[in-house]
Design an enzyme around this catalytic site. Structure first.
Site, short mmCIF file in Angstrom:
data_model
loop_
_atom_site.label_atom_id
_atom_site.label_comp_id
_atom_site.label_asym_id
_atom_site.label_seq_id
_atom_site.Cartn_x
_atom_site.Cartn_y
_atom_site.Cartn_z
CE LYS A 125 -4.42 1.10 0.22
NZ LYS A 125 -5.60 0.34 -0.24
CG ASP A 165 -7.37 3.40 -0.72
OD1 ASP A 165 -7.85 2.27 -0.69
OD2 ASP A 165 -7.45 4.17 0.27
#
Ligand code: NDP
Ligand code: 2IT
Length: 444
Positions: A125, A165
């Site tokens: 991430k 995201d």
């Protein structure tokens, strides 16, 4: 202290102040107890210690200039958490709340989520504490380019494949891809969520929201019912929330409330999706504006109040820890029968406890929102083949993956002694594949 407790204590000590990371690790480790008990070789191999320590964490400076020429400095992150079953894969978040603890919690969750998809993807991430709100298009472009000016040396189509995201959608992915190409002279699937004209996949935009509803539909089937005629509350009004609404509506449900970080709207006749899409995808306005188009609707300031809206199904699709214990109690009292998490870790541990104790069917994020990264995996496959599949083909594969994830979580929950507990089931089912790959690959 048993092995799990010792590892968790060490995680807290080694990662001070990272509350979200502690929360995510604690939940997973608690679920894994029965598996670890069955496999004493894991402790010998230090498997759980390795599982909770990212393989690599990159933190970098992002200087950029606004339209007035003023210089700003933000911080960039990429946490490459685990590559046991494939290249690191996971989104990039731009939000002022971003710090290392948020990126680590998201990267950790991603490891198990990506394993659940059945595709060849490890977990990672990234993100920045950059706030995209109120920025001009050229400011966004310059920021994305500067972000990529450092990130490019750490990623690659077979190494680490970022995507979107919170605060990162098609536009930002496009700017980052452009800069990657400029810097590397390569054209490949290094990012997913790309535009359709340069290697993106049909249905990627819809995938997380649709996937969450496909997952919730499986939960409802187990309760011998369906979305038809159900009233549904969806928090957020971003990418995940919008396409969750679209699929709920297609399946005959009625979405009665949606929100953003400022507040929520309640429309008893059903929230009009075209209006939300216009406000959020085209005009970049606040959800409050919805009531100008539909005076029958009401707006309430503050995003936490949305859970007071009576509903049959709740889909938290905004952000972490947005649904707390009191909200869970209210949902239960109001007769909510199912909660499926479109966001990552939106329910607090207390809320999850309340749902499970009350017998509310509960689909945790790492299972219920895996449709986004699954379709990213399908985008990677299409890019590698220099092919593009039809919307129907991708959607069908997405649907099949979500059904499989649901049954994998359900079966693992039953096999390890907590039937119906999809939190345990998803954590265990995701873990087993990663653990076996790590054991096979030796101490690396
Ligand atoms: P978007 O940026 O498109 O939308 C985010 C939405 O959540 C907005 O309505 C935003 O409101 C709201 N929100 C964000 N932060 C907060 C906050 N701190 N408090 C209250 N509301 C907030 O993001 P996505 O829809 O892509 O992501 C939503 C969630 O889904 C996140 O948890 C993400 O990690 C998760 N997810 C996303 C996937 C994807 O493919 N995009 C895949 C899997 C999970 P506002 O506009 O006011 O900020
Ligand atoms: O949390 C997530 O799974 C995402 N933001 C999507 C990641 C991806 O690589 O598509």
């Amino acid at each position: 202290m048993d092995y799990v407790e010792r590892v968790f204590e060490a995680v807290k000590k080694r990662n001070p102040g990272e509350a979200e990371f502690h929360q995510a690790v604690n939940e997973v480790l608690n679920s894994l107890r029965p598996v670890i008990a069955k496999h004493p070789e894991y402790e010998k191999a230090g498997l759980i210690e390795r599982l909770v320590e990212p393989e690599r964490q990159i933190i970098f400076r992002i200087p950029w200039q606004d339209d007035q020429g003023k210089v700003h400095v933000n911080r960039g992150f990429r946490v490459q958490f685990n590559s046991a079953i494939g290249p690191y894969k996971g989104g990039i978040r731009f939000h002022p709340s971003v710090y290392l603890g948020i990126i680590k919690f998201l990267g950790f969750e991603q490891v198990f989520k990506n394993s659940l998809t059945g595709l060849m993807m490890g977990g990672g991430k990234g993100g920045s504490d950059f706030d995209p709100k109120g920025k001009s298009d050229s400011e966004i472009m310059r920021f994305c380019q500067q972000f990529m000016n450092e990130l490019f040396r750490h990623i690659g189509a077979d190494t680490d494949v970022p995507a979107g995201d919170i605060g990162v959608g098609g536009r930002e992915v496009g700017y980052m891809f452009g800069q990657w190409k400029k810097l590397t002279n390569l054209f490949n699937g290094v990012l997913t969520g790309k535009g359709l004209s340069f290697g993106g996949s049909l249905a990627r935009t819809q995938a997380t929201g649709y996937g969450c509803v496909y997952f919730a539909d499986e939960m409802l089937k187990d309760l011998k019912t369906s979305f038809d005629g159900k009233s549904v509350v969806i928090s957020g009004s971003g990418n995940v929330a919008i396409y969750a609404h679209e699929k709920v509506t297609q399946l005959g449900g009625k979405v009665v409330a949606m929100s953003d970080s400022n507040g929520f709207v309640h429309d008893p006749e059903g929230i009009d999706l075209a209006t939300v899409k216009r406000l959020k995808e085209v005009e970049f306005k606040r959800i409050k504006e919805y009531v100008s188009a539909f005076p029958r609707a009401t707006y309430t300031e503050g995003c936490f109040g949305i859970w007071n809206t009576k509903c049959d199904v709740a889909l938290p699709c905004a952000t972490q820890n947005e649904l707390e214990g009191m909200a869970a109690e209210t949902l239960v009292k109001n007769g909510c029968i199912a909660v499926a998490e479109g966001a990552n870790m939106p329910s607090t541990p207390e809320a999850v406890e309340i749902f499970l104790a009350a017998g509310v069917s509960f689909g945790p994020g790492k299972a219920a929102n895996a449709g986004g990264v699954s379709t990213s995996g399908l985008e990677m496959a299409q890019d590698s083949q220099r092919e593009s599949w039809t919307f129907e083909e991708v959607d069908m594969k997405l649907h099949r993956i979500m059904v499989n994830i649901h049954s994998a979580a359900k079966n693992a929950a039953a096999e390890y002694g907590t039937p119906g507990n999809l939190v345990n089931g998803a954590n265990i089912a995701g873990f087993i594949k990663v653990a076996s790959a790590m054991m096979a690959q030796g101490l690396v």
